[in-house]
Enzyme design. Structure first.
Site, PDB file in Angstrom:
ATOM      1  N   PRO A  27      10.230  -5.177   1.544  1.00  0.00           N
ATOM      2  CG  PRO A  27       8.789  -3.351   1.423  1.00  0.00           C
ATOM      3  CD  PRO A  27       8.951  -4.768   0.977  1.00  0.00           C
ATOM      4  CD  GLU A  28      14.091  -8.765   5.653  1.00  0.00           C
ATOM      5  OE1 GLU A  28      14.192  -8.928   6.888  1.00  0.00           O
ATOM      6  OE2 GLU A  28      14.652  -9.493   4.831  1.00  0.00           O
ATOM      7  CG  HIS A  55       0.755  -1.265 -10.039  1.00  0.00           C
ATOM      8  ND1 HIS A  55      -0.147  -2.288 -10.188  1.00  0.00           N
ATOM      9  CD2 HIS A  55       1.602  -1.353 -11.099  1.00  0.00           C
ATOM     10  CE1 HIS A  55       0.151  -2.978 -11.281  1.00  0.00           C
ATOM     11  NE2 HIS A  55       1.201  -2.428 -11.860  1.00  0.00           N
ATOM     12  NE  ARG A  64       4.624 -10.219  -5.862  1.00  0.00           N
ATOM     13  CZ  ARG A  64       5.400 -11.187  -5.396  1.00  0.00           C
ATOM     14  NH1 ARG A  64       6.647 -10.927  -5.067  1.00  0.00           N
ATOM     15  NH2 ARG A  64       4.942 -12.409  -5.241  1.00  0.00           N
ATOM     16  NE  ARG A  83      10.324 -21.554  20.912  1.00  0.00           N
ATOM     17  CZ  ARG A  83       9.590 -20.855  20.049  1.00  0.00           C
ATOM     18  NH1 ARG A  83       9.657 -21.133  18.764  1.00  0.00           N
ATOM     19  NH2 ARG A  83       8.816 -19.891  20.461  1.00  0.00           N
TER      20      ARG A  83
END
Ligand SMILES: [Zn+2]
Length: 270
Positions: free
Chosen positions: A2-3, A90, A109, A151
């Site tokens: 999931p983002e 789970h 997981r 940077r």
């Protein structure tokens, strides 16, 4: 994984079901996920959920006496069930409400997290160092330009740095760079303010499109039969090595950058 768009879609999905409900108990069926679960250490019984907020990829369940900080990790998802529904494999955590419903956290997981803090969650060690939200007014081209000066590293890891801006994983970083015409291999410190303005807009566009796609395709959070399905935005470059660039027709290439697969068009991105 999931983002940010999936987390925001989850937030919008559960918020109307949680706000105003009173917590009866927290059931933790395992001692820990990524970190130890609150378990008996916290007794939120009788507390009301005041709001469901999001900060980066953390969901903040604001309660009357503190905040539950929830992270979906690699594989976590939430579902609303009747409190007595037998847990499936789970199904590690239930937040049970007095009205007989429960918010159920499934995580195959076990990289997810659930933490309790009685204090301001934004001061929590996990959240305090985070950069601005992508939709915040102070996250703009000028901000990215200033943060990138000096940077020497490339621009893609720069925008994926959660201390610079939160919420850009590998997929959406690739897509935002394509939409703004920036070569992901360029040094972050060598990109002009004008191009960073385009990039800041592209970051918001790609996340807005993904959230909109999620809002229409994600399955009902109260559908007891299944897991809320994560969606995928119509991606233009990510995962499309060898396919035609949607803008110019040249083949999309893939290179490793900062240890991550990076997809881009050599002609459209400079
Ligand atoms: Zn192209």
């Amino acid at each position: 994984m999931p983002e940010l768009p999936e987390v925001e879609t989850t937030r919008r999905g559960i918020e109307p079901h949680l706000v105003g409900r009173t917590i009866e108990r927290l059931v933790c069926r395992v001692p820990r996920l990524r970190w130890p679960l609150p378990g008996e250490a916290v007794s939120p019984g009788g507390m009301q959920v005041l709001a469901v907020e999001r900060r980066a990829k953390y969901l903040l369940l604001r309660c009357s006496d503190g905040t539950l900080i929830l992270h979906l990790g690699m594989s976590g998802h939430l579902r609303l069930v009747a409190a007595g529904t037998p847990p499936q494999p789970h199904d590690h955590v239930d937040l049970v409400f007095t009205d007989g419903t429960a918010l159920r956290f499934n995580d195959t997981r076990r990289f997810g997290a659930l933490l309790w803090t009685p204090d301001d969650p934004h001061r929590h060690p996990l959240l305090v160092e985070l950069g601005p939200e992508p939709f915040a007014a102070d996250m703009n081209g000028d901000y990215l330009y200033r943060r990138s000066r000096g940077r020497k590293g490339t621009v893609k890891p720069f925008i994926m740095d959660q201390q610079v801006v939160v919420g850009l994983g590998n997929i959406y970083a690739s897509e935002a760079l394509f939409r703004s015409g920036i070569d992901p291999r360029r040094a972050a410190g060598s990109i002009s303010r004008t191009r960073y303005e385009r990039l800041a807009d592209a970051i918001r566009e790609v996340l807005t499109d993904a959230i909109a796609a999620g809002g229409t395709t994600i399955r009902d959070f109260t559908d007891a039969g299944g897991k809320p399905g994560y969606f995928r935005l119509q991606l233009k470059v990510y995962g499309r090595e060898g396919e035609a660039c949607p803008a110019c027709g040249r083949s999309i290439v893939q290179e490793r950058l900062g240890g991550r697969s990076t997809y881009f068009c050599r002609k459209c991105q400079r």
